[in-house]
Design a protein around this motif. Sequence first.
Motif, PDB file in Angstrom:
ATOM      1  N   TYR A   1     -13.098   4.550  -6.049  1.00 54.37           N
ATOM      2  CA  TYR A   1     -11.678   4.940  -6.184  1.00 54.37           C
ATOM      3  C   TYR A   1     -11.231   4.601  -7.635  1.00 54.37           C
ATOM      4  CZ  TYR A   1      -6.826   5.645  -5.490  1.00 54.37           C
ATOM      5  OH  TYR A   1      -5.230   5.991  -5.491  1.00 54.37           O
TER       6      TYR A   1
ATOM      7  N   ALA B   1       0.344   1.454   2.104  1.00 51.49           N
ATOM      8  CA  ALA B   1      -0.491   2.491   1.445  1.00 51.49           C
ATOM      9  C   ALA B   1      -0.943   2.024   0.035  1.00 51.49           C
ATOM     10  CB  ALA B   1      -0.318   3.910   1.445  1.00 51.49           C
TER      11      ALA B   1
ATOM     12  N   GLY C   1      -3.715   0.728  -1.155  1.00 53.77           N
ATOM     13  CA  GLY C   1      -4.931   1.159  -1.833  1.00 53.77           C
ATOM     14  C   GLY C   1      -5.498   0.160  -2.481  1.00 53.77           C
TER      15      GLY C   1
ATOM     16  N   ILE D   1      -4.302   1.384   5.488  1.00 58.16           N
ATOM     17  CA  ILE D   1      -4.989   1.703   6.963  1.00 58.16           C
ATOM     18  C   ILE D   1      -6.461   1.464   6.471  1.00 58.16           C
ATOM     19  CG2 ILE D   1      -5.379   4.174   6.385  1.00 58.16           C
ATOM     20  CD1 ILE D   1      -4.718   4.468   9.196  1.00 58.16           C
ATOM     21  N   SER D   2      -6.875   1.555   5.337  1.00 53.06           N
ATOM     22  CA  SER D   2      -8.151   1.458   5.141  1.00 53.06           C
ATOM     23  C   SER D   2      -8.787   0.021   4.862  1.00 53.06           C
ATOM     24  CB  SER D   2      -8.634   2.444   3.872  1.00 53.06           C
ATOM     25  OG  SER D   2      -9.892   1.923   3.142  1.00 53.06           O
TER      26      SER D   2
ATOM     27  N   LEU E   1       3.425   4.504  -2.940  1.00 50.07           N
ATOM     28  CA  LEU E   1       3.217   4.940  -3.959  1.00 50.07           C
ATOM     29  C   LEU E   1       1.913   5.928  -4.130  1.00 50.07           C
ATOM     30  CD1 LEU E   1       4.691   1.923  -6.023  1.00 50.07           C
ATOM     31  CD2 LEU E   1       6.142   4.024  -5.528  1.00 50.07           C
ATOM     32  N   CYS E   2       2.229   6.730  -4.885  1.00 48.39           N
ATOM     33  CA  CYS E   2       0.919   7.688  -5.325  1.00 48.39           C
ATOM     34  C   CYS E   2       0.550   8.326  -4.051  1.00 48.39           C
ATOM     35  CB  CYS E   2      -0.117   6.876  -6.225  1.00 48.39           C
ATOM     36  SG  CYS E   2      -1.317   7.652  -6.865  1.00 48.39           S
ATOM     37  N   ASP E   3       1.330   9.159  -3.311  1.00 47.30           N
ATOM     38  CA  ASP E   3       0.943  10.147  -2.463  1.00 47.30           C
ATOM     39  C   ASP E   3       0.654   9.476  -1.060  1.00 47.30           C
ATOM     40  OD1 ASP E   3       0.584  11.937  -4.466  1.00 47.30           O
ATOM     41  OD2 ASP E   3      -1.440  12.199  -4.576  1.00 47.30           O
TER      42      ASP E   3
HETATM   43  C1  LIG Z   1      -4.119   8.075  -3.099  1.00 50.75           C
HETATM   44  S1  LIG Z   1      -4.272   6.518  -2.354  1.00 50.75           S
HETATM   45  C2  LIG Z   1      -2.976   5.599  -3.260  1.00 50.75           C
HETATM   46  C3  LIG Z   1      -3.279   4.186  -3.289  1.00 50.75           C
HETATM   47  C4  LIG Z   1      -2.485   3.347  -4.171  1.00 50.75           C
HETATM   48  N1  LIG Z   1      -0.783   3.459  -3.599  1.00 50.75           N
HETATM   49  C5  LIG Z   1      -2.273   3.867  -5.524  1.00 50.75           C
HETATM   50  O1  LIG Z   1      -1.360   4.016  -6.004  1.00 50.75           O
HETATM   51  O2  LIG Z   1      -3.496   3.817  -6.012  1.00 50.75           O
HETATM   52  C6  LIG Z   1      -3.493   6.854  -0.739  1.00 50.75           C
HETATM   53  C7  LIG Z   1      -3.594   5.547   0.151  1.00 50.75           C
HETATM   54  O3  LIG Z   1      -2.962   5.774   1.363  1.00 50.75           O
HETATM   55  C8  LIG Z   1      -3.899   5.202   2.565  1.00 50.75           C
HETATM   56  N2  LIG Z   1      -3.237   5.790   3.702  1.00 50.75           N
HETATM   57  C9  LIG Z   1      -3.436   7.025   4.057  1.00 50.75           C
HETATM   58  N3  LIG Z   1      -3.021   7.260   5.422  1.00 50.75           N
HETATM   59  C10 LIG Z   1      -2.363   5.842   5.880  1.00 50.75           C
HETATM   60  C11 LIG Z   1      -1.807   5.316   6.759  1.00 50.75           C
HETATM   61  N4  LIG Z   1      -1.436   6.054   7.922  1.00 50.75           N
HETATM   62  N5  LIG Z   1      -1.198   4.236   6.774  1.00 50.75           N
HETATM   63  C12 LIG Z   1      -1.547   3.298   5.814  1.00 50.75           C
HETATM   64  N6  LIG Z   1      -2.243   3.601   4.755  1.00 50.75           N
HETATM   65  C13 LIG Z   1      -2.859   4.804   4.776  1.00 50.75           C
HETATM   66  C14 LIG Z   1      -4.970   5.409   2.028  1.00 50.75           C
HETATM   67  O4  LIG Z   1      -5.971   4.702   2.632  1.00 50.75           O
HETATM   68  C15 LIG Z   1      -4.975   5.106   0.581  1.00 50.75           C
HETATM   69  O5  LIG Z   1      -5.462   3.847   0.418  1.00 50.75           O
END
Ligand SMILES: C[S@@+](CC[C@H](N)C(=O)[O-])C[C@H]1O[C@@H](n2cnc3c(N)ncnc32)[C@H](O)[C@@H]1O
Length: 247
Positions: free
Chosen positions: A11, A45, A47, A67-68, A109-111
């Motif tokens: 990532y 989230a 990441g 979640i991951s 943050l970030c999606d």
């Molecule tokens: C695009 S990444 C962004 C990560 C971090 N915020 C960054 O700025 O780099 C999206 C993150 O959302 C997490 N995610 C997705 N669905 C989720 C959920 N239902 N609960 C918690 N985290 C989640 C993913 O595991 C991933 O780490």
Amino acid sequence: MDQYGSFAYVYDSLMTDVDYQQWVVYIEALFKREGLAPKKILELACGTGNITIPLSLRGYDMTASDISEDMLMVAADKAAESQARILFLQQDMRELEVENQTFDSVLCLCDGINYIVEESELLKVFSSVHKLLSPEGVFIFDISSYFKLKNILGNNTFGENLGDLCYLWENYFDEETDTVEMDLTLFIESDALFKKVEEFHLQKAYHSEEIIALLKEAGFRDISVYEAFKLSSPVENSERIFFKVKK
Ligand SMILES: C[S@@+](CC[C@H](N)C(=O)[O-])C[C@H]1O[C@@H](n2cnc3c(N)ncnc32)[C@H](O)[C@@H]1O
């Protein structure tokens, strides 16, 4: 095909053009604008901790969830390397549980929010955040805009050969559900061979009005919407939109 499984370990190599420092500076500017000096922050989230770790090193007491398990493993390794003390929790934000605590700020943050594809689930996330936020606390999150997901990412294919890592990112925008189905194929060099990894990601394209309605339903009253990294309102073709929300 898990989301953010093997992908977690590459990532950061794919995010080298993302200026995470810009997020940190902007979040602190929003705190300042509210006259807030938060101490305890919960990041959803999180990441691989690209925003969590710099915030921790700037003195905030960070709790960070995702979640991951794989993303959290990478984050925890990086935090240890930079001697950042962060409490990491593996949690689905749709089932948020942090007992007997409130936070001065909650961040996503970030999606992260785009991964919550059902409105009923997003309402659940917002309601949980409302409960976890202290009375003067601020909830800050951003989304990839409807415009970006539909017109830039949706129905488009991206790819790059980075030498020891190649990827193909094939997207399909579903007009009925306003979701983008993302097929991600990675070829990761391992012992002079390339390992093929496939993931399927699903993101929802939200209009700001839909988000605002859900925030109000969750009990939030003070809602500001910004063009990313600015203090002006978003425009029609804004690609990233920030929300700063209080009770
Ligand atoms: C695009 S990444 C962004 C990560 C971090 N915020 C960054 O700025 O780099 C999206 C993150 O959302 C997490 N995610 C997705 N669905 C989720 C959920 N239902 N609960 C918690 N985290 C989640 C993913 O595991 C991933 O780490």
